[in-house]
Scaffold this active site. Sequence first.
Site, PDB file in Angstrom:
ATOM      1  N   LYS A  50       0.814  -1.222   0.000  1.00  0.00           N
ATOM      2  CA  LYS A  50       0.000   0.000   0.000  1.00  0.00           C
ATOM      3  C   LYS A  50       0.847   1.273   0.000  1.00  0.00           C
ATOM      4  O   LYS A  50       0.395   2.321  -0.460  1.00  0.00           O
ATOM      5  CB  LYS A  50      -0.910   0.008   1.227  1.00  0.00           C
ATOM      6  CG  LYS A  50      -2.045  -1.001   1.155  1.00  0.00           C
ATOM      7  CD  LYS A  50      -3.171  -0.495   0.265  1.00  0.00           C
ATOM      8  CE  LYS A  50      -4.407  -1.396   0.384  1.00  0.00           C
ATOM      9  NZ  LYS A  50      -5.510  -0.893  -0.473  1.00  0.00           N
ATOM     10  N   SER A 306       1.229  -9.843  -0.248  1.00  0.00           N
ATOM     11  CA  SER A 306       0.954  -8.403  -0.330  1.00  0.00           C
ATOM     12  C   SER A 306       1.214  -7.645   0.967  1.00  0.00           C
ATOM     13  O   SER A 306       1.372  -6.425   0.936  1.00  0.00           O
ATOM     14  CB  SER A 306      -0.476  -8.171  -0.797  1.00  0.00           C
ATOM     15  OG  SER A 306      -1.400  -8.878  -0.003  1.00  0.00           O
TER      16      SER A 306
END
Lengths: 323, 323
Positions: A50, A306
């Site tokens: 992110k 991720s």
Amino acid sequence: MNIHMIEAANARLSGNRRRTQILNSPFLDEIAGRRVYVKPECLQQTGSFKFRGAYNAIASLPEAIREKGVLAYSSGNHGQGVAYAARMFGIRAVVVMPSDAPNLKIENTRALGAQVVLYDRASEDRAEIGARLAAEHGLTLIKPFDEPQVIAGQGTIGLEIAEQARLRRVSEADVLIPCGGGGLTSGVALALEAKAPGLRPRPVEPEGFDDVTRSLISGEIESNAATSGSICDSIITPRPGDLTFPILKRLCGPGIVVSEADCLCAMATAFTRLKIVAEPGGAAALAAALYHGDAIEGDAVFVVVSGGNVDSAIFQRALEEWG
Amino acid sequence: MNIHMIEAANARLSGNRRRTQILNSPFLDEIAGRRVYVKPECLQQTGSFKFRGAYNAIASLPEAIREKGVLAYSSGNHGQGVAYAARMFGIRAVVVMPSDAPNLKIENTRALGAQVVLYDRASEDRAEIGARLAAEHGLTLIKPFDEPQVIAGQGTIGLEIAEQARLRRVSEADVLIPCGGGGLTSGVALALEAKAPGLRPRPVEPEGFDDVTRSLISGEIESNAATSGSICDSIITPRPGDLTFPILKRLCGPGIVVSEADCLCAMATAFTRLKIVAEPGGAAALAAALYHGDAIEGDAVFVVVSGGNVDSAIFQRALEEWG
């Protein structure tokens, strides 16, 4: 959205993001029955991919707008990414979080330099609070996924995978990606389309929250019945985004759905074999590679892990049950 | 031993070892009161730096000798490094292990392609078994640390740190290194002497097993009273090596001694902030950086996390006590 936006994002991120190295292990290859190449974005700044999108979105703002500061709603990976990126620019970041968010998340977001504004979920509306703060202080809202410069930032992972696959002489393979709102998957898909068209993006979702998989089947945006109640919280969203879904529909192979147990087991395997910390949602694509091999094509597969922002209690559960 | 041997090792290892990326976190910097740059060799092939020395030692053998195979005594990181490096060369590796070694270690060493020969610690002598096997089959013994090509292989970490420090404009700093027999520390020290003379190597050891620290003080090789009984098993040896100690004496700053609790706490911090898995001994230098800052000089410090091969029970203990 196009490849030039991703290349511009890549230039902005240069020197600021980590260009995460591919990890592999003969033990993973054996479980999967093919070569498994892991892109460990848990090792990225703030512990998840992110940061890339947040940094790029902030970097893309006109300076006069940027210097007034930014705003995010997120107690999770996106909030931390925005907080840290804002700190790198020396600007104000306000993160709006529910007052019942875990203390550690509140503390961490503050420690990364953000101002945390708490609201009562029962009686207050975060969007209203955010709009008021934005109007009062001229803050710019950084959306978590349905925002072109966020998608472009996440797409830099696709540029790196394209190059890393080329170095390994892999020209055809599935690329498995944990998928929530689709910002990461759509960004990677656009990058692969331009730079490694033989690599096929495949969204991976947890059972019960497979909105993207169902949307790809029906051809229209489908929603999840619930938006909470999964340990894979980092990749749970109500539905794919209006910007991301058309990209996913055009470029992705079928979705893959994994169980929570698959994710916990993949976390334990990543601990033992790769020495990385994956969060449950972050391990979804690795779980697909290891335990849903029938759904995958080719003798090599790329897997994005991720994020790694997981409470130690859940990590211990993964080790107890599967370590 | 000289820098040219390390540069030759670097050429041999090119494309085979991972050039591990520096990790950092604002949270670590805050705890330490200075910038902390972590070199995560737990992310190396086979989960520890040992792969580098093992690979280089095997690669340095004349082909006619090498193809007959290699031998190691080690149920731990060195054994795994030798097994995997031998597999990359397509040669035989025999690893001599006590029959009471943990099953998982035996299985892992086998799964990496080595032939495991078990012996009974009470009634048999591993050196005798090894000598017999070596004579019968022409195997070459790869020693764990007191061997020039092993030291040269570990020294490639020093070359990388020198370059990674240069890119971060750090010309003076302590480099903290978990230290057992001194193969890693002496190799890194030689590389830094040649490439980054402002970086000072500092061996870090667990309490009760501080042979190197005491040897550096007395100027002569000192031994440990015990050689077992620590969770930091990966960096426990009876005494510094005959080859390694003169290098340590000439080039290292004072040793630093940390407690087992320090190591467990550093493991939990590495889990939370860096998303890497460190073994107790592998976390010793990070523990020194975080909790023994008074012993360190400068506004930046480099830290080698030397390995991540830890049982899930001990990792869970670290998270329970300190996570």
